[in-house]
Design an enzyme around this catalytic site. Structure first.
Site, PDB file in Angstrom:
ATOM      1  N   ARG A 142      33.539   7.229   4.969  1.00 54.95           N
ATOM      2  CA  ARG A 142      34.311   8.415   4.534  1.00 54.95           C
ATOM      3  C   ARG A 142      34.744   8.312   3.070  1.00 54.95           C
ATOM      4  O   ARG A 142      35.857   8.704   2.706  1.00 54.95           O
ATOM      5  CB  ARG A 142      35.558   8.648   5.412  1.00 54.95           C
ATOM      6  CG  ARG A 142      35.284   8.752   6.873  1.00 54.95           C
ATOM      7  CD  ARG A 142      34.451   9.951   7.245  1.00 54.95           C
ATOM      8  NE  ARG A 142      33.958   9.791   8.591  1.00 54.95           N
ATOM      9  CZ  ARG A 142      32.758   9.268   8.894  1.00 54.95           C
ATOM     10  NH1 ARG A 142      31.909   8.917   7.943  1.00 54.95           N
ATOM     11  NH2 ARG A 142      32.378   9.126  10.130  1.00 54.95           N
ATOM     12  N   SER A 184      39.956  13.865  11.786  1.00 55.89           N
ATOM     13  CA  SER A 184      40.749  12.637  11.926  1.00 55.89           C
ATOM     14  C   SER A 184      41.794  12.585  10.818  1.00 55.89           C
ATOM     15  O   SER A 184      41.490  12.826   9.655  1.00 55.89           O
ATOM     16  CB  SER A 184      39.860  11.400  11.809  1.00 55.89           C
ATOM     17  OG  SER A 184      38.918  11.413  12.838  1.00 55.89           O
ATOM     18  N   GLU A 254      42.764   9.887   6.046  1.00 56.16           N
ATOM     19  CA  GLU A 254      41.423  10.465   5.826  1.00 56.16           C
ATOM     20  C   GLU A 254      41.613  11.882   5.293  1.00 56.16           C
ATOM     21  O   GLU A 254      40.889  12.357   4.433  1.00 56.16           O
ATOM     22  CB  GLU A 254      40.611  10.466   7.126  1.00 56.16           C
ATOM     23  CG  GLU A 254      39.193  10.964   6.912  1.00 56.16           C
ATOM     24  CD  GLU A 254      38.270  10.714   8.103  1.00 56.16           C
ATOM     25  OE1 GLU A 254      38.377   9.659   8.748  1.00 56.16           O
ATOM     26  OE2 GLU A 254      37.432  11.596   8.383  1.00 56.16           O
TER      27      GLU A 254
HETATM   28  C1  LIG Z   1      37.524  19.771  13.974  1.00 50.40           C
HETATM   29  C2  LIG Z   1      37.090  18.875  12.848  1.00 50.40           C
HETATM   30  C3  LIG Z   1      36.243  17.802  13.118  1.00 50.40           C
HETATM   31  C4  LIG Z   1      35.827  16.958  12.075  1.00 50.40           C
HETATM   32  N1  LIG Z   1      35.000  15.918  12.372  1.00 50.40           N
HETATM   33  C5  LIG Z   1      34.559  15.114  11.390  1.00 50.40           C
HETATM   34  C6  LIG Z   1      33.651  14.043  11.675  1.00 50.40           C
HETATM   35  O1  LIG Z   1      33.232  13.802  12.799  1.00 50.40           O
HETATM   36  N2  LIG Z   1      33.231  13.271  10.637  1.00 50.40           N
HETATM   37  C7  LIG Z   1      33.664  13.477   9.360  1.00 50.40           C
HETATM   38  O2  LIG Z   1      33.226  12.750   8.455  1.00 50.40           O
HETATM   39  N3  LIG Z   1      34.530  14.489   9.063  1.00 50.40           N
HETATM   40  C8  LIG Z   1      34.977  15.305  10.034  1.00 50.40           C
HETATM   41  N4  LIG Z   1      35.856  16.327   9.739  1.00 50.40           N
HETATM   42  C9  LIG Z   1      36.341  16.485   8.370  1.00 50.40           C
HETATM   43  C10 LIG Z   1      35.515  17.476   7.520  1.00 50.40           C
HETATM   44  O3  LIG Z   1      34.666  18.216   8.334  1.00 50.40           O
HETATM   45  C11 LIG Z   1      34.692  16.732   6.454  1.00 50.40           C
HETATM   46  O4  LIG Z   1      35.482  15.877   5.661  1.00 50.40           O
HETATM   47  C12 LIG Z   1      33.973  17.709   5.503  1.00 50.40           C
HETATM   48  O5  LIG Z   1      33.139  16.952   4.680  1.00 50.40           O
HETATM   49  C13 LIG Z   1      34.941  18.532   4.649  1.00 50.40           C
HETATM   50  O6  LIG Z   1      34.202  19.469   3.872  1.00 50.40           O
HETATM   51  P1  LIG Z   1      34.974  20.644   3.124  1.00 50.40           P
HETATM   52  O7  LIG Z   1      33.988  21.486   2.401  1.00 50.40           O
HETATM   53  O8  LIG Z   1      35.841  21.360   4.067  1.00 50.40           O
HETATM   54  O9  LIG Z   1      35.804  19.822   2.048  1.00 50.40           O
HETATM   55  P2  LIG Z   1      37.345  19.952   1.690  1.00 50.40           P
HETATM   56  O10 LIG Z   1      38.143  19.590   2.904  1.00 50.40           O
HETATM   57  O11 LIG Z   1      37.626  21.246   1.048  1.00 50.40           O
HETATM   58  O12 LIG Z   1      37.477  18.792   0.593  1.00 50.40           O
HETATM   59  C14 LIG Z   1      37.406  17.419   0.991  1.00 50.40           C
HETATM   60  C15 LIG Z   1      37.213  16.565  -0.274  1.00 50.40           C
HETATM   61  O13 LIG Z   1      35.953  16.861  -0.855  1.00 50.40           O
HETATM   62  C16 LIG Z   1      36.113  17.206  -2.227  1.00 50.40           C
HETATM   63  N5  LIG Z   1      35.125  18.229  -2.563  1.00 50.40           N
HETATM   64  C17 LIG Z   1      34.920  19.423  -1.955  1.00 50.40           C
HETATM   65  N6  LIG Z   1      33.900  20.076  -2.553  1.00 50.40           N
HETATM   66  C18 LIG Z   1      33.462  19.277  -3.565  1.00 50.40           C
HETATM   67  C19 LIG Z   1      32.427  19.386  -4.552  1.00 50.40           C
HETATM   68  N7  LIG Z   1      31.621  20.440  -4.625  1.00 50.40           N
HETATM   69  N8  LIG Z   1      32.279  18.360  -5.437  1.00 50.40           N
HETATM   70  C20 LIG Z   1      33.061  17.249  -5.367  1.00 50.40           C
HETATM   71  N9  LIG Z   1      34.048  17.086  -4.447  1.00 50.40           N
HETATM   72  C21 LIG Z   1      34.241  18.088  -3.564  1.00 50.40           C
HETATM   73  C22 LIG Z   1      37.537  17.733  -2.346  1.00 50.40           C
HETATM   74  O14 LIG Z   1      37.957  17.605  -3.704  1.00 50.40           O
HETATM   75  C23 LIG Z   1      38.244  16.822  -1.373  1.00 50.40           C
HETATM   76  O15 LIG Z   1      38.510  15.577  -2.002  1.00 50.40           O
HETATM   77  C24 LIG Z   1      36.277  17.193  10.762  1.00 50.40           C
HETATM   78  C25 LIG Z   1      37.108  18.290  10.481  1.00 50.40           C
HETATM   79  C26 LIG Z   1      37.509  19.125  11.509  1.00 50.40           C
HETATM   80  C27 LIG Z   1      38.393  20.301  11.199  1.00 50.40           C
END
Ligand SMILES: Cc1cc2nc3c(=O)[nH]c(=O)nc-3n(C[C@H](O)[C@H](O)[C@H](O)COP(=O)(O)OP(=O)(O)OC[C@H]3O[C@@H](n4cnc5c(N)ncnc54)[C@H](O)[C@@H]3O)c2cc1C
Length: 269
Positions: A142, A184, A254
């Site tokens: 992560r 998480s 996380e």
């Molecule tokens: C129900 C649920 C289940 C989940 N299960 C998992 C799982 O099994 N495994 C897992 O790994 N995660 C899981 N997650 C967490 C989430 O899905 C991941 O972390 C996902 O990668 C977040 O993407 P996002 O676009 O929403 O990023 P955001 O939440 O908007 O941002 C997360 C981070 O990424 C950075 N970021 C976003 N876009 C960019 C970009 N273009 N360039 C550089 N940095 C950027 C942000 O600055 C921030 O630091 C879960 C979330 C939920 C709600």
């Protein structure tokens, strides 16, 4: 430059936050180094006083096969990635079928499920500071050390789409709550599980206002409806305090916390 008024109590997956202005950037020239780049906020808890925010615009929402490799724009949602891979019989992305986010967030967080991680098939990342080869990036559970907006990522195509894996990943989700959360809350400490530790210190099912460490899975901080940031942050700190007192383990978030009152996870580009 375009801006959007976003109600984070609707936009973020944990349904916490007020209405804030977000800049929509369509090129690196528009990137403001004082602003924090968000994806689709599936891993972010927005505070009461977040830093200025920005997001990538529609021009970064694409997926294509070019010269035998897969190119995906930073603002492409995980659902679109899976649909494309299914249609073009490309393997390695089945695990994102129930993993919400956009490509930039998936790569930045090295999102994954067990041994399946977004970095597995990664070749190259294009950022506002140029291209980074996978071998030049530090990454792990992560985590990646990419500190510039991710505009595009390139992946190898070396296997075929496996519908059975999609079913397997769906089953792996059965022990997780469907109540709004940001996934998480804490990273699993080495050799242990954050959920187990939270349960051991009596916080499984513990609720403050509408925020709760889920009865179904203690490492999910869930919002039962109308939950607020102050209650979420109270629970996060309480879990860290109790786990440290009992086990001398520092639980690392996380969830990315965006609030100028917290020095926890803030990072600017
Ligand atoms: C129900 C649920 C289940 C989940 N299960 C998992 C799982 O099994 N495994 C897992 O790994 N995660 C899981 N997650 C967490 C989430 O899905 C991941 O972390 C996902 O990668 C977040 O993407 P996002 O676009 O929403 O990023 P955001 O939440 O908007 O941002 C997360 C981070 O990424 C950075 N970021 C976003 N876009 C960019 C970009 N273009 N360039 C550089 N940095 C950027 C942000 O600055 C921030 O630091 C879960 C979330 C939920 C709600």
């Amino acid at each position: 430059m375009k801006t959007k008024l976003i109600d984070f109590s609707k936009f973020s997956s944990i349904k916490v936050g007020e209405v804030f202005d977000v800049k929509v950037v369509e090129s690196c020239d528009e990137i403001d180094t004082d602003s924090y780049l968000i994806g689709s906020c599936n891993n972010i808890l927005i505070g009461n006083t977040p830093p200025p925010l920005m997001m990538l615009g529609k021009g970064y929402d694409y997926i294509k096969i070019q010269n035998g490799v897969l190119k995906i724009g930073g603002a492409t949602p995980s659902g679109k990635i899976v649909s494309f891979c299914k249609k073009h019989n490309i393997g390695g992305f089945e695990f994102v079928s129930h993993l919400p986010g956009k490509l930039g967030g998936l790569v930045k967080m090295n999102a994954g499920l067990k041994e399946f991680e977004i970095f597995n098939n990664l070749l190259l990342v294009s950022t506002c500071q140029g291209s980074l080869k996978k071998e030049d990036i530090e990454y792990g559970y992560r985590y990646s050390d990419i500190n510039s907006p991710i505009l595009e990522a390139t992946f190898t195509i070396n296997s075929t789409f496996d519908k059975q894996k999609v079913e397997l990943f769906k089953k792996m989700r059965l022990n997780q709550p469907s109540t709004p959360s940001a996934g998480s809350c804490f990273k699993n400490p080495q050799g242990d599980y954050a959920g187990r530790l939270i349960e051991e210190v009596g916080l499984k099912g513990y609720r403050v206002g509408a925020m709760e460490f889920s009865q179904k899975h203690a490492n999910f901080l869930v919002n039962n409806g109308g939950g607020i940031y102050d209650d979420a942050i109270f629970l996060i700190k309480e879990a860290q305090k109790r786990v440290y007192e009992k086990f001398k383990i520092k639980l690392e978030c996380e969830i990315v916390i965006l609030d100028s009152m917290q020095s926890m996870e803030q990072k600017r580009f």
